[in-house]
Design an enzyme around this catalytic site. Structure first.
Site, PDB file in Angstrom:
ATOM      1  N   ASP A 300      36.675 -57.514   6.809  1.00 32.26           N
ATOM      2  CA  ASP A 300      36.163 -57.607   5.449  1.00 32.26           C
ATOM      3  C   ASP A 300      37.180 -58.406   4.635  1.00 32.26           C
ATOM      4  OD1 ASP A 300      34.581 -57.439   3.257  1.00 32.26           O
ATOM      5  OD2 ASP A 300      34.303 -55.281   3.301  1.00 32.26           O
TER       6      ASP A 300
HETATM    7  C1  BGC Z   1      32.415 -56.748   0.837  1.00 34.07           C
HETATM    8  C2  BGC Z   1      31.618 -57.246   2.013  1.00 34.07           C
HETATM    9  C3  BGC Z   1      31.187 -58.674   1.770  1.00 34.07           C
HETATM   10  C4  BGC Z   1      32.424 -59.511   1.534  1.00 34.07           C
HETATM   11  C5  BGC Z   1      32.142 -60.983   1.350  1.00 34.07           C
HETATM   12  C6  BGC Z   1      33.522 -57.699   0.436  1.00 34.07           C
HETATM   13  O1  BGC Z   1      34.093 -57.341  -0.771  1.00 34.07           O
HETATM   14  O2  BGC Z   1      32.938 -55.477   1.142  1.00 34.07           O
HETATM   15  O3  BGC Z   1      30.523 -56.413   2.242  1.00 34.07           O
HETATM   16  O4  BGC Z   1      30.442 -59.138   2.840  1.00 34.07           O
HETATM   17  O5  BGC Z   1      33.073 -59.031   0.360  1.00 34.07           O
HETATM   18  O6  BGC Z   1      31.560 -61.254   0.137  1.00 34.07           O
END
Ligand code: BGC
Length: 766
Positions: A300
């Site tokens: 993530d």
């Molecule tokens: C989130 C993810 C997301 C990623 C990219 C993160 O803050 O937890 O679910 O895919 O950002 O935007």
């Protein structure tokens, strides 16, 4: 040093060698059988050409040059990213979207880097791209797997037309805590329903053939346990038992892996002390080991970096070592791998086979997407203009929106509304808003593009409609990255609202949360109606009791007063672009609601976590007639609305409940049937649900567990017999060693239209 022109020639040559040597065709780019072997050969050949820096580059995922969901790590700037792209040090980009932007990045990667390896282009396509479906929790309330798959298909079609070939969805995190804002992104509290929906979404995004230019690779996220953040506080710690992990958290991930999801995303939480981006147990032992997953794992946003902040690694070097060895294949915006991994290999700390495995997984998916056949396969300006926002997509999201509505309560049959001769007062800031209904997580859609509920109601012109906002829920502008500012003082619109209500036959009140009050980083400690809305509701009720309350929310809310006083309550969630039309068609009876709650609604926040498939406890009832049993002294144990609850304008009756036998040996098929009749005055749909209870186990078993459901359409007066087959898969469970066990003994079976059904039978498993 090679010149730019030389690099272009060299990269083109590499591409040509790959394409001709291995005869790239669309057909071979499939994920099965011979196609798979061929892809593996291509991957191996390409890997052999790569330097260690280029391999590590494939493991590096950069954001486009703007902030989306998280703080930018130190040292980030566009110049460095361009440089890295040219060096072949970038495997993918996220949040770069639209023909022009994607072409620009892809051209640099393909034409200016030494090997010309195309980028994978990722984006959070969560509930649509530009034309938005309901938020995922709302869609889950439809229990309509075909519609959910179709909704993901529409999302993939629009996103791929904008150059995207990889979505960070579906989010399959089970959660039992409505304080956590991200429940809006998942399928609710139940692992069985969650698994079915995970599969539908993966199929919808990926279609039959990933190499088609209108399909995109799916990502099951967040692996794993993120939905169990302590106290529902975002990014908090997670501590859960092995059996809970296997029985509740992992099933939807396993289902997504089996359905062929090409990537997994890990998460921001730790699991029992192990930040999961560095969890060998989850990523190597379970996902890539037991489940044999051959796609890749992306971190993530900067979560590999955050292993340092958790206090599990002392610096970036150690974070890179832990995460890569644990099986995190790609570093999203952490800027850790790109700077540390090559040296870790050179110093003999990380084995090159770890890198080779990660890179092979990433390259394999790029081959499957057809990117080596044509890196610009997803870039087509005409298609982009034609496909995004096309009428068929509006029709599909409207259909999904209507199916997502849940009728929580309809005393006195206030709904459906009469189409003529009525004076209707429509009250609430959320009723006229065109932004909030779009919900959270909709980066590519334009602000204020939803059909508001006011607009939807105006399409029915046989009644007199008066609109008053009553009170502001929020003040100022709202945005995905900003806290919503709630109005807690200004009551200036109250008088007009009360006047309108006083003179109306029916008052429709639209209350709840702004779309940006749920989603990432939107945990709440109170889950009531924000701001002055409760006061407004009670004041309106004092002048006119004929209220239809339409909720707008991204999580279960605690609405005890409303449930007791307001005759009709409609759960309208955030239904996306077509919100207003969907709500109006339901209110006017042009669509008979059939949604069922995918998450329990508590009476108050003190009951949270509250969920239907809880364990019994040793003191579940008041056996002794004294105070010493499992209860609250100030509140009931039961929820406000249980999981699976939802009404219709018609009435369903259940009869002829049969289990074909009373004793079965383990591994036999157990047939259960029930007849459902539509005895009301409308055609309608019912979600027939089947639950089991394993009465005595070697571990304490839940009081009920969903193990089957069917969405049935019944014309007025019609009956249908529904059959379910239970196998060991449904009757077994995981113990605390993570082993699946099926135990003999007594089982109860429940069938009905909600998890609180009392219709039950039983059998013995020998
Ligand atoms: C989130 C993810 C997301 C990623 C990219 C993160 O803050 O937890 O679910 O895919 O950002 O935007």
């Amino acid at each position: 040093m090679i010149s730019k022109n030389n690099r272009i020639i060299l990269s083109s040559i590499c591409l040509i060698i790959l394409m001709t040597t291995f005869n790239c065709t669309t057909k071979e780019s499939t994920n099965t059988g011979d196609g798979n072997d061929l892809i593996n050969q291509k991957v191996d050949s390409l890997l052999a050409l790569m330097t260690i820096e280029e391999k590590v580059g494939q493991m590096n995922l950069y954001n486009g040059f703007w902030e989306v969901t998280g703080p930018m790590p130190d040292g980030d700037n566009a110049k460095i990213k361009y440089e890295h792209l040219r060096k072949g040090w970038v495997g993918g980009m996220l949040s770069v979207r639209g023909y022009d932007n994607v072409m620009k990045m892809q051209q640099i990667a393909v034409e200016e880097s030494r090997l010309g390896i195309p980028l994978i282009i990722g984006f959070d396509v969560i509930h649509g791209y530009k034309t938005l479906s309901p938020i995922p929790l709302a869609e889950s309330a439809s229990w309509d797997l075909e519609a959910i798959e179709n909704s993901a298909r529409v999302a993939a079609t629009e996103a791929s037309a904008a150059g995207i070939n990889w979505t960070f969805a579906p989010m399959v995190d089970i959660s039992r805590d409505p304080r956590w804002g991200r429940v809006m992104e998942g399928a609710g509290e139940d692992p069985y329903l969650g698994s079915k929906i995970a599969v539908a979404r993966v199929k919808g995004f990926q279609g039959e053939d990933l190499s088609q230019p209108n399909t995109i690779a799916a990502t099951a996220k967040h692996f794993a346990g993120y939905g169990f953040a302590e106290a529902g506080r975002e990014y908090n710690t997670v501590d859960i038992s092995v059996s809970k992990l296997h029985n509740v958290v992992l099933p939807p991930f396993k289902a997504a892996a089996e359905a062929g999801a090409r990537s997994f995303m890990n998460s921001f939480n730790d699991l029992n002390g192990d930040p999961v981006s560095g969890s060998t147990y989850l990523q190597r032992d379970i996902l890539k080991g037991e489940w044999n997953f051959d796609g890749f794992v992306v971190s993530d946003w900067a979560s590999i970096n955050e292993i340092i902040y958790w206090g599990r690694a002392k610096d970036k070097k150690e974070a890179a070592e832990i995460a890569s060895i644990a099986g995190s294949d790609m570093d999203m915006e952490g800027h850790v791998y790109v700077y540390e991994l090559a040296n870790l290999v050179k110093d003999g700390i990380v084995d090159e086979s770890i890198i080779d495995d990660a890179v092979s997984r990433i390259l394999r998916v790029k081959f499957e997407l057809g990117l080596f056949d044509d890196p610009y396969r997803y870039c087509n300006k005409e298609n982009e203009a034609k496909v995004i926002g096309q009428q068929s997509h509006h029709d599909a999201v409207l259909d999904m929106a209507k199916k997502s509505v849940v009728l929580l309560k309809n005393d006195n049959n206030l709904l459906p509304l009469k189409k003529e001769g009525q004076k209707i007062a429509l009250i609430g800031q959320l009723a006229s808003d065109k932004n909030s209904p779009l919900g959270s997580w909709r980066i590519a859609s334009d602000d204020n593009t939803a059909v508001s509920i006011l607009e939807g109601m105006q399409a029915y012109d046989g009644n007199q409609l008066i609109y008053e906002k009553g009170v502001d829920v929020w003040v100022g502008n709202t945005a995905f990255t900003k806290e919503v500012k709630i109005n807690s003082t200004d009551k200036s619109g109250m008088t007009e609202a009360l006047n309108a209500a006083r003179n109306a036959d029916v008052v429709v009140m639209v209350l709840g949360e702004h779309g940006f009050q749920s989603g990432e980083a939107r945990s709440r400690t109170e889950i009531d109606l924000p701001g002055l809305q409760q006061e407004l509701l009670e004041a309106v009720y004092a002048v006119n009791k004929n209220i239809v309350l339409v909720l707008q929310n991204g999580r279960p809310l605690a609405l005890e007063w409303a449930a007791e006083h307001i005759p009709t309550i409609v759960e309208g969630w955030h239904l996306g672009t077509q919100t207003g039309n969907a709500i109006a068609q339901v209110l006017y009876g042009d669509y008979n609601p059939s949604g069922k709650l995918p998450m329990t609604f508590p009476r108050n926040v003190g009951q949270v976590p509250i969920y239907y498939n809880h364990k019994n406890t040793g003191r579940a009832t008041n056996r002794e007639g004294n105070v010493f049993w499992s209860h609250y002294i100030d509140q009931k144990n039961t929820p406000l609305y249980p999981f699976g609850h939802g009404l219709s304008y018609t009435k369903f009756e259940y009869s002829d409940f049969k289990i074909e036998g009373s004793e079965f040996i383990i591994d036999s098929d157990i047939e259960v049937s029930v007849t459902v009749s539509n005895v009301g005055n409308f055609d309608g749909k019912e979600v027939v649900q089947l639950y089991i209870r394993d009465l005595v186990g070697s571990l304490v078993r839940p009081v009920k567990e969903l193990k089957g459901f069917e969405l049935v359409s019944l014309k007025k007066g019609e009956s249908k017999t529904i059959k379910f087959i239970l196998t060991s898969k449904e009757l077994g469970y995981y113990n605390n060693s993570g082993e699946f066990v099926i135990e003999s003994g007594e089982f109860e079976i429940f069938v009905g239209g909600s998890s609180d059904t009392k219709l039950k039978g039983g059998f013995t498993l020998k």
